[in-house]
Design an enzyme around this catalytic site. Structure first.
Site, PDB file in Angstrom:
ATOM      1  N   LYS A 150     -58.432  12.521 -10.065  1.00 50.31           N
ATOM      2  CA  LYS A 150     -59.116  11.256 -10.327  1.00 50.31           C
ATOM      3  C   LYS A 150     -59.743  11.209 -11.731  1.00 50.31           C
ATOM      4  O   LYS A 150     -59.881  10.147 -12.319  1.00 50.31           O
ATOM      5  CB  LYS A 150     -60.209  11.002  -9.280  1.00 50.31           C
ATOM      6  CG  LYS A 150     -59.760  11.058  -7.830  1.00 50.31           C
ATOM      7  CD  LYS A 150     -58.740   9.995  -7.491  1.00 50.31           C
ATOM      8  CE  LYS A 150     -58.573   9.773  -5.990  1.00 50.31           C
ATOM      9  NZ  LYS A 150     -57.895  10.895  -5.297  1.00 50.31           N
TER      10      LYS A 150
HETATM   11  C1  LIG Z   1     -57.042  10.861  -4.223  1.00 48.98           C
HETATM   12  C2  LIG Z   1     -56.316  12.114  -3.918  1.00 48.98           C
HETATM   13  C3  LIG Z   1     -55.015  12.110  -3.400  1.00 48.98           C
HETATM   14  C4  LIG Z   1     -54.298  10.837  -3.065  1.00 48.98           C
HETATM   15  O1  LIG Z   1     -53.995  10.081  -4.213  1.00 48.98           O
HETATM   16  P1  LIG Z   1     -53.602   8.538  -4.074  1.00 48.98           P
HETATM   17  O2  LIG Z   1     -53.514   8.024  -5.454  1.00 48.98           O
HETATM   18  O3  LIG Z   1     -54.718   7.915  -3.289  1.00 48.98           O
HETATM   19  O4  LIG Z   1     -52.309   8.497  -3.340  1.00 48.98           O
HETATM   20  C5  LIG Z   1     -54.380  13.320  -3.192  1.00 48.98           C
HETATM   21  N1  LIG Z   1     -55.019  14.482  -3.435  1.00 48.98           N
HETATM   22  C6  LIG Z   1     -56.270  14.527  -3.933  1.00 48.98           C
HETATM   23  C7  LIG Z   1     -56.887  15.856  -4.170  1.00 48.98           C
HETATM   24  C8  LIG Z   1     -56.954  13.351  -4.199  1.00 48.98           C
HETATM   25  O5  LIG Z   1     -58.210  13.399  -4.685  1.00 48.98           O
END
Ligand SMILES: *Cc1c(COP(=O)(O)O)cnc(C)c1O
Length: 462
Positions: free
Chosen positions: A107
């Protein structure tokens, strides 16, 4: 470049307006009216650039009116340890590590950039009000948003997280967050309850002459665009590492479909990826819709080792549906009325042309963490393990880029169990930021029921 809503009821807006608004007024998500294309010789042009320069180049194709993207990206990626998105090796596997940012999950790749994009968007649109960021998190978005916007002048951030739906460290990271402009609140429910509550707050149009309410969730265009950059960059690194290998498949642990959607965007812009592979845990709505054409959220949410993928209403999926020509407004209407929708044969076929999909259980994920560690010394986090366990040893995916979304030190319970009791820090270095979360003072302790989210927001905006 103009941006239109997936639900086709709102007027087109500029990139700057789309980033400030978050959601379109008709409830849809903003998508480019026309997908930009990469220059044909992008591999050659990108090879000598560093990551920030690559990211700025990709962003400039989507946001041509944004000046100063080079400086903006350089600033954003300064807080990463080393290369922000290296293509690492784990035995025979190529792993795109996206967790080198300050909160140790992918993120950060977008949320370190988003504040700068929003600041620039304010200038471009003449927006003078403060921006209040309201966000629901399945664990990692919340912390990354808090870190990205902390003490940024003209911004305030409020994060709602599911009380029982995040790992202990994820929770500690959020409730110990520093900064004068941040707030965190637990929701007694799961991620969908939190996300739904936040969506209802947006539907109230609370913005006034003092502030504009916006979102840092992956519905925001400003989250999606920086994610496209790491796929372009990864392809450039892939061709340098394996000049004679065929086009790689891309395997992505998926929840809200934001990360894998960025891979689809990169592909449509001209990156010659092979299959895009959507990996899910036991909450496998996406596996089902890709394989059967029916999206059905009417099932209980299961808690898993990969909490950031414990999602039944996958917001960004509608951007993919839009790209494939579905009547998104109709689908979303039926999703909110009946909890499900059925795709037309053409859209369903289009999905299967782009995506493979599978799901794996916690047991399979843990076995995979154990096996990969024993064989290669590389430690996977439980989200990445879902992806790896689905493709490991399958000759179809011998040439694949596997997307690693979090540092394993964020999930010591599951990773520890997979290692037979050894903690992540016993076998690898765990970033200081994660160790610190355990000892820092806790600043936020409030919790509300899902129907208390609105009142909490009203109190916060006073
Ligand atoms: C947010 C997240 C995901 C999923 O990603 P999306 O974009 O919501 O599909 C997978 N793994 C981790 C560690 C995340 O923080």
């Amino acid at each position: 470049m103009r941006y239109i809503s997936t639900r086709a009821q709102s007027t087109a807006v500029s990139g700057a307006e789309a980033i400030l608004q978050g959601l379109a007024p008709d409830g849809g998500l903003y998508v480019p009216e026309v997908m930009p294309v990469l220059p044909e010789d992008f591999v050659k042009r990108f090879a000598p650039l560093d990551y920030a320069e690559r990211a700025a180049f990709v962003l400039s194709l989507f946001l041509p009116e944004f000046d100063g993207l080079d400086a903006l990206c350089r600033d954003a990626y300064r807080r990463f340890d080393g290369h922000p998105a290296p293509l690492a090796r784990a035995g025979e596997m190529s792993v795109l590590e996206l967790w080198h940012g300050p909160t140790c999950a992918f993120k950060d790749m977008a949320l370190q950039v988003l504040p700068g994009l929003m600041k620039k968007a304010k200038t471009l649109t003449g927006e003078t009000r403060d921006i209040y960021i309201l966000t629901a998190t399945s664990g990692d978005t919340g912390k990354a948003a808090l870190e990205g916007f902390r003490d940024a002048p003209g911004f305030r951030v409020l994060v709602f997280y599911p009380e029982e739906g995040v790992s202990e460290i994820q929770k500690l990271q959020m409730v110990t967050q520093e900064g004068e402009n941040v707030c965190v609140c637990a929701v007694r429910g799961d991620f969908d309850d939190a996300q739904n509550g936040v969506k209802q707050v947006f539907a109230k149009n609370l913005s006034n002459d003092r502030f504009l309410l916006s979102s840092a969730n992956s519905i925001n265009l400003g989250r999606l665009l920086p994610q496209v950059a790491y796929y372009v960059s990864a392809y450039v690194d892939w061709t340098a590492q394996k000049p004679s290998a065929p086009s790689p498949a891309v395997v992505v642990p998926t929840g809200n479909f934001g990360n894998i959607l960025a891979a689809l965007y990169a592909k449509r812009m001209g990156v010659p990826f092979g299959r895009l592979v959507c990996a899910s845990n036991r909450n496998h709505v996406l596996t089902d819709v890709i394989q059967t054409g029916v999206y059905d959220r009417k099932r209980p949410m299961v808690r898993t080792d990969s909490p950031s993928m414990d999602i039944l209403v996958s917001s960004n999926f509608e951007r993919a549906l839009h790209l494939l020509g579905a009547d998104v407004a109709e689908c979303m209407d039926s999703l909110s009325k009946d909890g499900k929708y059925t795709l037309g044969a053409d859209v369903s076929a289009g999905l299967q042309t782009e995506f493979d999909a599978f799901w794996r259980s916690d047991m399979e994920g843990r076995a995979c963490i154990h096996k990969v560690y024993e064989e290669t010394g590389y430690l996977l986090d439980p989200h990445t393990a879902v992806a790896v366990s689905g493709v490991c040893g399958n000759p179809l995916y011998r040439d694949a880029i596997i997307v690693a979304t979090a540092h394993p030190g964020k999930f010591p319970e599951a990773v520890g169990a997979a290692l037979g009791g050894r903690a992540p820090e016993d076998v690898i270095d765990v970033p200081q930021a994660l160790t610190d979360a355990k000892t820092k003072p806790r600043r936020f302790s409030r919790a509300v029921a899902p129907d208390g989210i609105l009142d909490f927001v009203l109190e916060w905006i006073m």
